[in-house]
Design an enzyme around this catalytic site. Structure first.
Site, PDB file in Angstrom:
ATOM      1  CG  ASP A  97      -1.994   1.057   1.249  1.00 37.20           C
ATOM      2  OD1 ASP A  97      -2.317   1.583   0.164  1.00 37.20           O
ATOM      3  OD2 ASP A  97      -2.535   1.361   2.330  1.00 37.20           O
ATOM      4  CG  HIS A  98       1.331   4.213  -2.434  1.00 35.06           C
ATOM      5  ND1 HIS A  98       0.695   4.334  -3.650  1.00 35.06           N
ATOM      6  CD2 HIS A  98       2.547   3.681  -2.711  1.00 35.06           C
ATOM      7  CE1 HIS A  98       1.492   3.894  -4.614  1.00 35.06           C
ATOM      8  NE2 HIS A  98       2.613   3.486  -4.067  1.00 35.06           N
ATOM      9  CG  PHE A 155      -8.012   5.013   0.852  1.00 38.56           C
ATOM     10  CD1 PHE A 155      -8.669   4.221   1.793  1.00 38.56           C
ATOM     11  CD2 PHE A 155      -7.890   6.365   1.101  1.00 38.56           C
ATOM     12  CE1 PHE A 155      -9.200   4.784   2.952  1.00 38.56           C
ATOM     13  CE2 PHE A 155      -8.414   6.935   2.257  1.00 38.56           C
ATOM     14  CZ  PHE A 155      -9.076   6.150   3.180  1.00 38.56           C
ATOM     15  CG  HIS A 156      -3.006   3.943  -3.599  1.00 32.91           C
ATOM     16  ND1 HIS A 156      -2.066   4.948  -3.744  1.00 32.91           N
ATOM     17  CD2 HIS A 156      -4.185   4.494  -3.975  1.00 32.91           C
ATOM     18  CE1 HIS A 156      -2.664   6.047  -4.176  1.00 32.91           C
ATOM     19  NE2 HIS A 156      -3.949   5.797  -4.316  1.00 32.91           N
ATOM     20  N   PRO A 157      -4.286  -0.501  -1.708  1.00 29.71           N
ATOM     21  CG  PRO A 157      -6.213  -1.641  -0.967  1.00 29.71           C
ATOM     22  CD  PRO A 157      -5.670  -0.260  -1.256  1.00 29.71           C
TER      23      PRO A 157
END
Length: 555
Positions: free
Chosen positions: A298-299, A472-474
């Site tokens: 993620d980020h 919100f980058h899984p």
């Protein structure tokens, strides 16, 4: 009920597949979505400026939570995922960012992924896109995804923040998705010419909804994928509040497009995954694949917030008495503040020379507020969102039971390495240097957050531990490749099984440098051609920037 293909998840990838596969009139497709419709009259999902609203409820958001994150003060961190037609493209921040060319060239170094180089992927980015100022070597002119570019006359703070980045010694770029990603410049957004969110439900599904060979079922929660031996033959799902499962059969393939949290969860519940986990939960093993749910990435990002001396921020738009006018202008004209996600400038830099391509991303926002709309500062302000791009930390997703309604155990294991801490310390210090540039002199008031007293490594680390949030980058939890932890091959086909693919952000082998949505759509476009056994689009011949020996920052 029998179909050629069953697609699980009408999100950023699933809607692409549903639309492309049903272009062939003799192919039947069932598209299953656990959420509801994308109501076009609901301003929360349709108005770009309202992007914080869908994250606050449960109608459009799965609202997962992580297990206590050990390096983040044991916080349970939010993990919002889109629910409803459009998936996360229905609730995301609408930033149209593709990643760096080097991300894809790096993927292509892995055995079996040779055709995922940047020049192999670029034609599919172009195929998906209609950019409002027209096509070129990097951009499309007739694709389903509407992309809007920032226009003259937008908020002056965007221009000041870009200028400040350039004054601090970093490159300027005219197009973060063009020849050179590295640097500061305007940021495109997935918004239609009429100022509406360009989700994949709007861009793709609207073309396909009326086709007789596509059946869309909403409120359909997938229980599990059914197998005959090693072949996927169908899907069991729960319709609405029903207790009994509905079964559908797939003649050709089951296409799992449920995203980086739900796709590994559905595989595990269906008997595909790490044997020890499935045995513990008394799930019959169909095929052992130790990588299912592993390699989760993620980020993470933080906000650096400043008061604004000049009254030009979006602070008035947060006050209720100004909102009816903004809403009316958006509703009737498709213009004004409501028609923008307000992330109209940003950039990518290298924090140290050892990085071959950018490792830090900026989003600039002309108001001081949390991403989910909470904790708005009660005065004019602006902020930079900043975070690292390719953290070496790795997490995992694990199903907790056979019950499809139970959320899985999620652990990102954020900030698990020394590199993570170094990158975030560098990022905060560099951001302060950018904010101190002359371009921001007439705007910059006091530093609100972290606050001028936060200076030492220990203080910066404490701030990150307490205040960094997910972008919100899984991704990457069912990775492509040929090694023992890979789940799918370079065409999304699950190793060791037949008739089953995963096509979504979970199959990225490594997270990309930037927001994920554009790349997730590209992946689905590219694999759609493979499923249809079409010749891949010819490789692009565009030239693109590689930093090489260029300094990360001019002195």
């Amino acid at each position: 009920m029998e179909y050629d293909y069953i697609i699980i998840g009408a999100g950023s990838a699933g809607n692409v597949l549903a639309t492309r596969l049903t272009e062939d009139a003799d192919v039947s497709v069932l598209l299953l979505e656990a959420g509801g419709p994308d109501y076009r009259m609901d301003f929360r999902t349709q108005m770009p400026a309202a992007l914080a609203f869908p994250l606050q409820g449960r109608r459009y958001n799965w609202a997962y939570e992580t297990d206590p994150e050990p390096h983040m003060n044991n916080r349970r961190m939010e993990c919002g995922r889109g629910k409803g037609l459009g998936g996360s493209s229905l609730i995301n921040g609408m930033c149209y960012i593709r990643g760096n060319a080097m991300d894809f060239d790096n993927w292509a170094k892995a055995p079996g992924l040779e055709d995922w180089s940047y020049l192999d992927c670029l034609p599919y980015f172009r195929k998906a896109e209609t950019r409002d100022i027209g096509p070129n070597d990097f951009h499309g002119g007739d694709g389903p995804v509407s992309v809007t570019t920032p226009k003259a006359g937008n908020n002056e703070l965007f221009h000041a923040m870009v200028e400040a980045g350039v004054q601090a010694g970093y490159p300027r770029t005219e197009d973060l998705n063009g020849y050179q990603q590295e640097g500061f410049g305007p940021m495109d957004r997935t918004v239609t010419p009429k100022g509406r969110r360009a989700s994949t439900a709007r861009g793709y599904l609207d073309q396909a909804r009326s086709r007789p060979n596509l059946k869309i079922v909403t409120h359909a929660l997938t229980d599990r994928i059914r197998f005959d031996g090693k072949r996927a033959v169908g899907v069991d799902y729960l319709q609405g509040e029903a207790k009994d499962v509905t079964s559908a059969r797939a003649r050709r393939e089951v296409l799992l497009c449920a995203g980086a949290i739900a796709s590994p969860q559905i595989l595990q519940r269906s008997g595909v995954g790490p044997a020890a986990l499935l045995n513990r939960l008394d799930i019959d093993l169909v095929h052992e694949l130790p990588g299912v749910g592993e390699n989760l990435q993620d980020h993470l990002e933080m906000y650096l917030q400043y008061a604004c001396k000049k009254p030009v921020s979006l602070y008035p738009a947060l006050q209720w008495f100004n909102q009816p006018k903004i809403g009316a202008e958006w509703l009737f004209n498709g213009s004004g503040i409501g028609a923008s996600n307000q992330f109209e400038a940003g950039g990518f830099i290298r924090s140290r020379e050892e990085f071959a391509w950018p490792n830090i991303q900026y989003h600039f926002l002309p108001v001081a507020i949390n991403y989910n709309g909470s904790n708005a500062v009660k005065e004019h302000g602006f902020q930079a969102h900043v975070g690292s791009m390719r953290s070496p930390s790795r997490g995992r997703v694990q199903v907790k039971s056979k019950d499809p309604r139970q959320h899985p155990s999620i652990l990102f294991n954020y900030m698990a390495t020394e590199q993570d801490w170094q990158e975030f310390r560098d990022a905060i210090r560099i951001t302060r240097e950018i904010m101190a540039q002359p371009a921001l002199d007439e705007y910059r008031g006091r530093e609100i957050s972290p606050g001028p007293e936060v200076q030492t490594d220990e203080q910066l680390d404490a701030f990150v531990r307490e205040h960094a949030e997910t972008a919100f980058h899984p991704s990457c939890s069912c990775k492509m490749g040929e090694d023992e932890m890979a789940v799918v091959d370079g065409q999304g086909r699950v190793h060791g099984l037949e008739g089953l693919r995963v096509v979504d952000a979970s199959i990225m082998p490594l997270i990309i440098t930037g927001n994920l949505n554009a790349t997730t759509i590209m992946i689905a476009e590219k694999i759609a051609d493979r499923i249809r056994q079409r010749t891949p689009l010819p490789r692009s011949t565009a030239e693109y920037y590689v930093a090489g020996n260029a300094p990360a920052r001019k002195q």
